[in-house]
Design a protein around this motif. Structure first.
Motif, PDB file in Angstrom:
ATOM      1  N   ARG A 182      -0.789 -75.407 -23.615  1.00  0.00           N
ATOM      2  CA  ARG A 182       0.491 -75.738 -22.966  1.00  0.00           C
ATOM      3  C   ARG A 182       1.612 -74.859 -23.515  1.00  0.00           C
ATOM      4  NH1 ARG A 182      -1.697 -80.876 -23.370  1.00  0.00           N
ATOM      5  NH2 ARG A 182      -0.461 -81.371 -25.227  1.00  0.00           N
ATOM      6  N   ALA A 183       1.591 -74.622 -24.817  1.00  0.00           N
ATOM      7  CA  ALA A 183       2.609 -73.753 -25.429  1.00  0.00           C
ATOM      8  C   ALA A 183       2.469 -72.325 -24.906  1.00  0.00           C
ATOM      9  CB  ALA A 183       2.484 -73.788 -26.949  1.00  0.00           C
ATOM     10  N   PHE A 184       1.227 -71.852 -24.775  1.00  0.00           N
ATOM     11  CA  PHE A 184       0.955 -70.517 -24.238  1.00  0.00           C
ATOM     12  C   PHE A 184       1.470 -70.403 -22.803  1.00  0.00           C
ATOM     13  CE2 PHE A 184      -2.253 -68.168 -21.643  1.00  0.00           C
ATOM     14  CZ  PHE A 184      -2.009 -66.876 -22.089  1.00  0.00           C
ATOM     15  N   LEU A 185       1.198 -71.402 -21.989  1.00  0.00           N
ATOM     16  CA  LEU A 185       1.653 -71.390 -20.593  1.00  0.00           C
ATOM     17  C   LEU A 185       3.178 -71.436 -20.517  1.00  0.00           C
ATOM     18  CD1 LEU A 185      -1.042 -73.768 -19.071  1.00  0.00           C
ATOM     19  CD2 LEU A 185      -0.873 -71.282 -18.773  1.00  0.00           C
ATOM     20  N   LYS A 186       3.795 -72.191 -21.393  1.00  0.00           N
ATOM     21  CA  LYS A 186       5.257 -72.278 -21.415  1.00  0.00           C
ATOM     22  C   LYS A 186       5.886 -70.940 -21.790  1.00  0.00           C
ATOM     23  CE  LYS A 186       8.949 -75.251 -23.004  1.00  0.00           C
ATOM     24  NZ  LYS A 186       9.312 -76.458 -23.737  1.00  0.00           N
ATOM     25  N   ARG A 187       5.202 -70.169 -22.649  1.00  0.00           N
ATOM     26  CA  ARG A 187       5.697 -68.840 -23.043  1.00  0.00           C
ATOM     27  C   ARG A 187       5.496 -67.799 -21.951  1.00  0.00           C
ATOM     28  NH1 ARG A 187       2.555 -69.836 -27.652  1.00  0.00           N
ATOM     29  NH2 ARG A 187       1.133 -68.181 -27.009  1.00  0.00           N
TER      30      ARG A 187
END
Length: 192
Positions: free
Chosen positions: A173-178
């Motif tokens: 989720r953090a990767f997708l948000k970035r």
């Protein structure tokens, strides 16, 4: 029913390199209207005879690897024929069919490996671009390395999770948000 020559002419000449990777609802609709029955036939194993020669294999890979990504954006069906395309691509490359197809169309033999969630396929894809498209494949090589980096980090493509009904981890989720894939691609560009 569409032929090998029809598929190749449509993808290489009508669509062309400038639209291969651009998102377009109009193109997606055109491909779906024109080629959905052919894709269904391929999915059901009824186009395997196409894979017996270089041009036929190229057309098969366009139908099973490229077209579904346009026809079924954000839908699990976009990946439904990936394994079929991967097997045909691996066999075609083993037989040297890819080297009998001029660039830039040759890249379509390597993209099923790039789309695979297998680390071994990712490594092979990078190798194929390095060895078989060393001059004109620089941009493709960068994308191959970015895909491989995502698989190395997550073991899968997190941006497919919603379409495939997979739960995302906090790290994904953090990767997708970035920015997801673009974040991985930009990281490689900055490192170069």
């Amino acid at each position: 029913m569409s032929s090998v020559d029809d598929v190749i002419s449509f993808w290489l000449e009508e669509v062309g390199p400038e639209r291969w990777y651009a998102q377009s609802d109009a193109l997606d609709s055109q491909i779906r209207d024109r080629y959905l029955p052919l894709w269904e036939k391929a999915r059901n194993g009824r186009l395997m005879n196409w894979a017996s020669c270089p041009r036929g294999a190229l057309a098969f890979l366009i139908v099973t690897d490229q077209f579904p990504r346009n026809m079924f954006r954000n839908d699990a069906r976009a990946f439904a024929t990936d394994e079929l395309a991967r097997r045909v691509a691996a066999r075609a490359c083993h037989l040297g069919f890819d080297c009998q197809i001029a660039e830039p169309a040759r890249q379509f033999f390597y993209l099923p490996l790039m789309h695979s969630e297998s680390q071994m396929d990712q490594d092979r894809c990078v190798r194929m671009f390095l060895l078989r498209m060393p001059e004109s494949g620089a941009d493709n090589l960068l994308h191959a390395r970015a895909h491989r980096a995502v698989i190395r980090e997550f073991g899968r493509f997190p941006y497919r999770n919603d379409a495939l009904g997979r739960a995302s981890t906090a790290q994904e989720r953090a990767f997708l948000k970035r920015g997801g894939y673009m974040d991985a691609l930009n990281g490689l560009k900055e490192a170069a």
